[in-house]
Design a protein around this motif. Sequence first.
Motif, PDB file in Angstrom:
ATOM      1  N   PHE A   1     -91.578 -77.412 -95.857  1.00 26.50           N
ATOM      2  CA  PHE A   1     -91.046 -76.053 -95.803  1.00 26.50           C
ATOM      3  C   PHE A   1     -90.259 -75.854 -94.511  1.00 26.50           C
ATOM      4  O   PHE A   1     -90.696 -76.256 -93.432  1.00 26.50           O
ATOM      5  N   HIS A   2     -89.111 -75.191 -94.626  1.00 21.11           N
ATOM      6  CA  HIS A   2     -88.268 -74.891 -93.473  1.00 21.11           C
ATOM      7  C   HIS A   2     -88.317 -73.383 -93.225  1.00 21.11           C
ATOM      8  O   HIS A   2     -87.884 -72.593 -94.074  1.00 21.11           O
ATOM      9  N   LEU A   3     -88.847 -73.001 -92.079  1.00 22.40           N
ATOM     10  CA  LEU A   3     -89.050 -71.587 -91.770  1.00 22.40           C
ATOM     11  C   LEU A   3     -87.750 -70.903 -91.371  1.00 22.40           C
ATOM     12  O   LEU A   3     -86.848 -71.521 -90.802  1.00 22.40           O
ATOM     13  N   ASN A   4     -87.683 -69.610 -91.659  1.00 22.40           N
ATOM     14  CA  ASN A   4     -86.554 -68.791 -91.237  1.00 22.40           C
ATOM     15  C   ASN A   4     -86.588 -68.656 -89.712  1.00 22.40           C
ATOM     16  O   ASN A   4     -87.552 -68.144 -89.146  1.00 22.40           O
ATOM     17  N   LYS A   5     -85.537 -69.108 -89.054  1.00 21.87           N
ATOM     18  CA  LYS A   5     -85.518 -69.122 -87.594  1.00 21.87           C
ATOM     19  C   LYS A   5     -85.332 -67.741 -86.982  1.00 21.87           C
ATOM     20  O   LYS A   5     -85.513 -67.559 -85.776  1.00 21.87           O
ATOM     21  N   GLU A   6     -84.988 -66.756 -87.808  1.00 19.04           N
ATOM     22  CA  GLU A   6     -84.801 -65.397 -87.312  1.00 19.04           C
ATOM     23  C   GLU A   6     -86.071 -64.553 -87.424  1.00 19.04           C
ATOM     24  O   GLU A   6     -86.123 -63.437 -86.913  1.00 19.04           O
ATOM     25  N   ALA A   7     -87.086 -65.081 -88.098  1.00 19.33           N
ATOM     26  CA  ALA A   7     -88.308 -64.293 -88.341  1.00 19.33           C
ATOM     27  C   ALA A   7     -89.068 -64.054 -87.043  1.00 19.33           C
ATOM     28  O   ALA A   7     -89.285 -64.970 -86.249  1.00 19.33           O
ATOM     29  N   LYS A   8     -89.477 -62.801 -86.852  1.00 25.42           N
ATOM     30  CA  LYS A   8     -90.265 -62.421 -85.676  1.00 25.42           C
ATOM     31  C   LYS A   8     -91.435 -61.545 -86.112  1.00 25.42           C
ATOM     32  O   LYS A   8     -91.388 -60.867 -87.141  1.00 25.42           O
ATOM     33  N   TRP A   9     -92.474 -61.580 -85.302  1.00 22.59           N
ATOM     34  CA  TRP A   9     -93.588 -60.663 -85.497  1.00 22.59           C
ATOM     35  C   TRP A   9     -93.156 -59.269 -85.060  1.00 22.59           C
ATOM     36  O   TRP A   9     -92.176 -59.123 -84.320  1.00 22.59           O
TER      37      TRP A   9
ATOM     38  N   ALA B   1     -89.776 -67.992-104.785  1.00 24.83           N
ATOM     39  CA  ALA B   1     -88.405 -67.896-104.297  1.00 24.83           C
ATOM     40  C   ALA B   1     -88.419 -67.899-102.767  1.00 24.83           C
ATOM     41  O   ALA B   1     -89.428 -67.557-102.146  1.00 24.83           O
ATOM     42  N   PRO B   2     -87.314 -68.279-102.139  1.00 23.04           N
ATOM     43  CA  PRO B   2     -87.249 -68.313-100.675  1.00 23.04           C
ATOM     44  C   PRO B   2     -87.057 -66.928-100.073  1.00 23.04           C
ATOM     45  O   PRO B   2     -86.131 -66.687 -99.300  1.00 23.04           O
ATOM     46  N   THR B   3     -87.923 -66.016-100.454  1.00 32.74           N
ATOM     47  CA  THR B   3     -87.873 -64.653 -99.924  1.00 32.74           C
ATOM     48  C   THR B   3     -89.029 -64.404 -98.961  1.00 32.74           C
ATOM     49  O   THR B   3     -89.250 -63.271 -98.535  1.00 32.74           O
ATOM     50  N   GLY B   4     -89.774 -65.466 -98.636  1.00 32.40           N
ATOM     51  CA  GLY B   4     -90.856 -65.356 -97.660  1.00 32.40           C
ATOM     52  C   GLY B   4     -90.402 -65.941 -96.336  1.00 32.40           C
ATOM     53  O   GLY B   4     -89.211 -65.948 -96.006  1.00 32.40           O
ATOM     54  N   LEU B   5     -91.347 -66.455 -95.567  1.00 30.15           N
ATOM     55  CA  LEU B   5     -91.019 -67.004 -94.263  1.00 30.15           C
ATOM     56  C   LEU B   5     -90.295 -68.343 -94.350  1.00 30.15           C
ATOM     57  O   LEU B   5     -89.650 -68.760 -93.393  1.00 30.15           O
ATOM     58  N   ALA B   6     -90.416 -69.023 -95.490  1.00 26.09           N
ATOM     59  CA  ALA B   6     -89.713 -70.293 -95.679  1.00 26.09           C
ATOM     60  C   ALA B   6     -88.366 -70.048 -96.354  1.00 26.09           C
ATOM     61  O   ALA B   6     -88.307 -69.469 -97.435  1.00 26.09           O
ATOM     62  N   ASP B   7     -87.304 -70.480 -95.689  1.00 23.80           N
ATOM     63  CA  ASP B   7     -85.959 -70.364 -96.252  1.00 23.80           C
ATOM     64  C   ASP B   7     -85.760 -71.312 -97.417  1.00 23.80           C
ATOM     65  O   ASP B   7     -85.011 -71.034 -98.348  1.00 23.80           O
ATOM     66  N   SER B   8     -86.408 -72.477 -97.312  1.00 29.06           N
ATOM     67  CA  SER B   8     -86.226 -73.507 -98.335  1.00 29.06           C
ATOM     68  C   SER B   8     -87.367 -74.498 -98.251  1.00 29.06           C
ATOM     69  O   SER B   8     -88.150 -74.479 -97.288  1.00 29.06           O
ATOM     70  N   TRP B   9     -87.482 -75.344 -99.261  1.00 28.52           N
ATOM     71  CA  TRP B   9     -88.484 -76.398 -99.247  1.00 28.52           C
ATOM     72  C   TRP B   9     -88.043 -77.541-100.142  1.00 28.52           C
ATOM     73  O   TRP B   9     -87.200 -77.377-101.019  1.00 28.52           O
ATOM     74  N   GLU B  10     -88.589 -78.728 -99.846  1.00 27.90           N
ATOM     75  CA  GLU B  10     -88.336 -79.897-100.681  1.00 27.90           C
ATOM     76  C   GLU B  10     -89.649 -80.491-101.138  1.00 27.90           C
ATOM     77  O   GLU B  10     -90.653 -80.412-100.425  1.00 27.90           O
ATOM     78  N   ILE B  11     -89.625 -81.088-102.314  1.00 25.10           N
ATOM     79  CA  ILE B  11     -90.786 -81.796-102.839  1.00 25.10           C
ATOM     80  C   ILE B  11     -90.449 -83.281-102.835  1.00 25.10           C
ATOM     81  O   ILE B  11     -89.431 -83.704-103.394  1.00 25.10           O
ATOM     82  N   ALA B  12     -91.281 -84.086-102.181  1.00 23.79           N
ATOM     83  CA  ALA B  12     -91.034 -85.526-102.063  1.00 23.79           C
ATOM     84  C   ALA B  12     -91.208 -86.209-103.423  1.00 23.79           C
ATOM     85  O   ALA B  12     -91.832 -85.655-104.334  1.00 23.79           O
ATOM     86  N   PRO B  13     -90.670 -87.417-103.561  1.00 21.95           N
ATOM     87  CA  PRO B  13     -90.815 -88.159-104.825  1.00 21.95           C
ATOM     88  C   PRO B  13     -92.264 -88.375-105.243  1.00 21.95           C
ATOM     89  O   PRO B  13     -92.537 -88.567-106.437  1.00 21.95           O
ATOM     90  N   ASP B  14     -93.216 -88.324-104.286  1.00 18.85           N
ATOM     91  CA  ASP B  14     -94.620 -88.522-104.662  1.00 18.85           C
ATOM     92  C   ASP B  14     -95.183 -87.338-105.441  1.00 18.85           C
ATOM     93  O   ASP B  14     -96.273 -87.392-106.007  1.00 18.85           O
ATOM     94  N   GLY B  15     -94.444 -86.222-105.468  1.00 17.96           N
ATOM     95  CA  GLY B  15     -94.863 -85.053-106.236  1.00 17.96           C
ATOM     96  C   GLY B  15     -95.952 -84.222-105.588  1.00 17.96           C
ATOM     97  O   GLY B  15     -96.371 -83.203-106.156  1.00 17.96           O
ATOM     98  N   VAL B  16     -96.410 -84.609-104.401  1.00 19.70           N
ATOM     99  CA  VAL B  16     -97.492 -83.869-103.755  1.00 19.70           C
ATOM    100  C   VAL B  16     -97.138 -83.385-102.349  1.00 19.70           C
ATOM    101  O   VAL B  16     -97.828 -82.524-101.806  1.00 19.70           O
TER     102      VAL B  16
END
Length: 215
Positions: A60-68, A41-56
């Motif tokens: 990943f799109h990172l959360n822009k608000e995430a800070k160390w 689920a998008p509960t980590g550092l990646a807000d969302s992701w897409e899988i290309a038609p090639d299946g491999v």
Amino acid sequence: SSTSDIPTVHPFLAADAASVTIVSEIFNQLVGSDVRTGQPAPTGLADSWEIAPDGVTYTFHLNKEAKWHDGVDVTAADVQFSFDALANPDTGSVYTGTFVDSVESWRAIDDDTFEVVAKEPLFTLLYDIVAYIVPKHIWERVPVAEWRNDPGATGTDPSRVIGSGPFKFQEWRQGESITLVRNDDYYGKVPYIDSYVLRVWPDQTAVVNALLNNE
């Protein structure tokens, strides 16, 4: 509570249940999980992701608000650094084998976008790249073979135990307890509790007695 102390607070080197419990509160993975289903689920550092038609190819799109915890922005350069280290056998991580068996390549596209290419279409890939992301600016000057004994892994220098998770590392009293405190600046859901303490007991009898004594 635990009847044995944890061996490390570095997420790549944590393999036992107690230390994984601790590092999972300090550090985040690229992909999180749904606590109800256990599914990715998008509960980590990646807000969302897409899988290309090639299946491999996964993007990943990172959360822009995430800070160390020290206020530095989390970027795709940290993910690149972490994946490079995880793939390196000199790091000594038990998670390296699964990662390199599944992933063909990985790269930062820009500060907030990261690409992973699997070796073949795998429905398990989001599980196989379960890797905690560590801050490049903290670890890049330390050879990976020395990470195990670094103060950032042993907890002797709290300023080096820097994650992006909901809790910050405060103290590790060897053989006694590990204390984490709430990260009020967490980009996700801020914890309700002020602190998290793992207490180390000498044996199971001591655990039972502590329970009976409301300790």
